[in-house]
Design a protein around this motif. Structure first.
Motif, PDB file in Angstrom:
ATOM      1  N   SER A 186     -15.265   1.899   2.799  1.00 17.46           N
ATOM      2  CA  SER A 186     -14.825   0.701   2.092  1.00 17.46           C
ATOM      3  C   SER A 186     -13.834  -0.069   2.960  1.00 17.46           C
ATOM      4  O   SER A 186     -13.192   0.511   3.847  1.00 17.46           O
ATOM      5  CB  SER A 186     -14.152   1.085   0.768  1.00 17.46           C
ATOM      6  OG  SER A 186     -12.930   1.764   1.013  1.00 17.46           O
ATOM      7  N   PRO A 187     -13.668  -1.385   2.725  1.00 14.63           N
ATOM      8  CA  PRO A 187     -12.671  -2.149   3.491  1.00 14.63           C
ATOM      9  C   PRO A 187     -11.271  -1.560   3.378  1.00 14.63           C
ATOM     10  O   PRO A 187     -10.515  -1.545   4.349  1.00 14.63           O
ATOM     11  CB  PRO A 187     -12.752  -3.546   2.863  1.00 14.63           C
ATOM     12  CG  PRO A 187     -14.136  -3.641   2.345  1.00 14.63           C
ATOM     13  CD  PRO A 187     -14.478  -2.262   1.862  1.00 14.63           C
ATOM     14  N   TRP A 188     -10.914  -1.047   2.186  1.00 12.53           N
ATOM     15  CA  TRP A 188      -9.578  -0.483   2.001  1.00 12.53           C
ATOM     16  C   TRP A 188      -9.383   0.754   2.889  1.00 12.53           C
ATOM     17  O   TRP A 188      -8.328   0.921   3.503  1.00 12.53           O
ATOM     18  CB  TRP A 188      -9.380  -0.112   0.540  1.00 12.53           C
ATOM     19  CG  TRP A 188      -7.958   0.199   0.188  1.00 12.53           C
ATOM     20  CD1 TRP A 188      -7.007  -0.685  -0.208  1.00 12.53           C
ATOM     21  CD2 TRP A 188      -7.321   1.493   0.202  1.00 12.53           C
ATOM     22  NE1 TRP A 188      -5.815  -0.020  -0.440  1.00 12.53           N
ATOM     23  CE2 TRP A 188      -5.980   1.296  -0.206  1.00 12.53           C
ATOM     24  CE3 TRP A 188      -7.769   2.781   0.515  1.00 12.53           C
ATOM     25  CZ2 TRP A 188      -5.082   2.358  -0.303  1.00 12.53           C
ATOM     26  CZ3 TRP A 188      -6.866   3.837   0.426  1.00 12.53           C
ATOM     27  CH2 TRP A 188      -5.545   3.621   0.019  1.00 12.53           C
ATOM     28  N   THR A 189     -10.403   1.595   2.978  1.00  9.13           N
ATOM     29  CA  THR A 189     -10.315   2.796   3.816  1.00  9.13           C
ATOM     30  C   THR A 189     -10.222   2.430   5.288  1.00  9.13           C
ATOM     31  O   THR A 189      -9.476   3.061   6.054  1.00  9.13           O
ATOM     32  CB  THR A 189     -11.524   3.707   3.574  1.00  9.13           C
ATOM     33  OG1 THR A 189     -11.612   4.028   2.178  1.00  9.13           O
ATOM     34  CG2 THR A 189     -11.403   4.993   4.372  1.00  9.13           C
ATOM     35  N   LYS A 190     -10.966   1.416   5.704  1.00  9.57           N
ATOM     36  CA  LYS A 190     -10.887   0.974   7.094  1.00  9.57           C
ATOM     37  C   LYS A 190      -9.485   0.467   7.417  1.00  9.57           C
ATOM     38  O   LYS A 190      -8.935   0.765   8.495  1.00  9.57           O
ATOM     39  CB  LYS A 190     -11.921  -0.122   7.349  1.00  9.57           C
ATOM     40  CG  LYS A 190     -13.364   0.329   7.216  1.00  9.57           C
ATOM     41  CD  LYS A 190     -14.296  -0.869   7.316  1.00  9.57           C
ATOM     42  CE  LYS A 190     -15.743  -0.481   7.012  1.00  9.57           C
ATOM     43  NZ  LYS A 190     -16.623  -1.664   6.958  1.00  9.57           N
ATOM     44  N   ALA A 191      -8.901  -0.307   6.497  1.00 11.22           N
ATOM     45  CA  ALA A 191      -7.536  -0.794   6.708  1.00 11.22           C
ATOM     46  C   ALA A 191      -6.548   0.367   6.753  1.00 11.22           C
ATOM     47  O   ALA A 191      -5.613   0.376   7.559  1.00 11.22           O
ATOM     48  CB  ALA A 191      -7.159  -1.774   5.600  1.00 11.22           C
ATOM     49  N   LEU A 192      -6.752   1.353   5.884  1.00 12.14           N
ATOM     50  CA  LEU A 192      -5.894   2.542   5.874  1.00 12.14           C
ATOM     51  C   LEU A 192      -5.926   3.246   7.228  1.00 12.14           C
ATOM     52  O   LEU A 192      -4.878   3.618   7.771  1.00 12.14           O
ATOM     53  CB  LEU A 192      -6.361   3.491   4.769  1.00 12.14           C
ATOM     54  CG  LEU A 192      -5.818   4.924   4.800  1.00 12.14           C
ATOM     55  CD1 LEU A 192      -4.320   4.931   4.541  1.00 12.14           C
ATOM     56  CD2 LEU A 192      -6.545   5.792   3.781  1.00 12.14           C
TER      57      LEU A 192
END
Length: 215
Positions: free
Chosen positions: A83-89
Motif C-alpha cells: 500500500s502507499p502508506w507502507t511504502k512511505a513507512l
C-alpha cells in the motif's frame, strides 16, 4: 477560518495520518537504528562494514529518491502489492534509521571503555554488554539528538503527501487543487505540524529531565 471549518474532516484525517505515519516510521527507525548502531561498534568486521554501508547509503540519499525507489522499484523486485502508506513507512523508517544509528553510536562512545571491558571479564558476550551495560547509560546522552531527528521526521513525512498518502501536506494539495486560498490552507497545515513538533519536543525535554545526569 472557513476553509478549516468547512473541511474539518479532511484536516482531521490528515492530522491523524501524519501522527500515525510519524509514530510508525519512528518506531521502525528506532529498531533499525539500534541494531545498526550495534553493528557499527561490533568486533565482527562484516557487521561493521554492513553498518557503515547502511549509514552511508541512507544518510546520503535524498529522501525523495528513496520514495521513488519505494514506489517504483521495491514493488517490482521485492514486495509487490504494498500500500502507499507502507511504502512511505519503509522510505521514512529506513532513511531516519541512519540518523538514529549515528546518534546512538555517539552515545555509546560516551560510555567509558572500562565498563565494557569489566563486563567481558565476567563472561558477558558483546551483545549482552551492549544491551545490559552500554545502551542504558548511552540513553541519557542520545535524548537531545533523537528529539531533533524525530522532529525532522515529522516534517519529512510531508513528502508522503505527494505520493497519495493521507497526511497534512496531502490535504493542502487536495484543497488547493479545488481552488481554495492557498495562504489559509498553508496556515492551518503549518499549525498542525507545529502542534506535532512542539509535542515531540516537550516529550523529549521531559525525558531528558528524568534521565539526565545532574551537571
Amino acid at each position: 477560518m472557513n476553509v478549516l471549518l468547512d473541511h474539518l474532516p479532511e484536516f482531521r484525517e490528515g492530522f491523524i495520518g501524519t501522527i500515525l505515519l510519524t509514530l510508525a516510521s519512528g518506531a521502525l527507525a528506532m529498531v533499525l537504528g539500534i541494531v545498526i548502531a550495534g553493528f557499527r561498534v561490533s568486533p565482527v568486521p562484516p557487521l561493521r562494514f554492513f553498518g557503515a554501508a547502511w549509514v552511508t547509503l541512507f544518510r546520503n540519499t535524498p529522501l525523495t529518491v528513496l520514495f521513488l525507489v519505494a514506489w517504483f522499484v521495491v514493488p517490482v523486485i521485492f514486495m509487490p502489492g504494498l500500500s502507499p502508506w507502507t511504502k512511505a513507512l519503509l522510505a521514512l523508517g529506513f532513511y531516519t534509521s541512519a540518523f538514529v544509528c549515528e546518534a546512538i553510536r555517539s552515545g555509546i562512545n560516551t560510555v567509558p571503555l572500562g565498563q565494557a571491558e569489566a563486563a567481558r571479564s565476567i563472561g558477558m558476550t558483546f551483545f549482552q554488554t551492549l544491551r545490559l551495560i552500554v545502551l542504558p547509560q548511552a540513553t541519557r546522552t542520545v535524548i537531545p539528538p533523537l528529539s531533533s531527528i524525530f522532529i525532522a521526521l515529522t516534517k519529512n513525512s510531508a513528502i508522503a503527501g505527494a505520493f497519495s498518502v493521507t497526511e497534512l501536506f496531502g490535504v493542502q494539495k487536495l484543497l488547493s487543487d479545488k481552488g481554495f486560498d492557498i495562504a489559509w490552507i498553508f496556515l492551518w497545515v503549518a499549525l498542525g505540524y507545529l502542534i506535532i513538533t512542539f509535542t515531540i519536543s516537550g516529550l523529549f525535554r521531559l525525558l531528558e529531565r528524568r534521565l539526565g545526569v545532574a551537571r
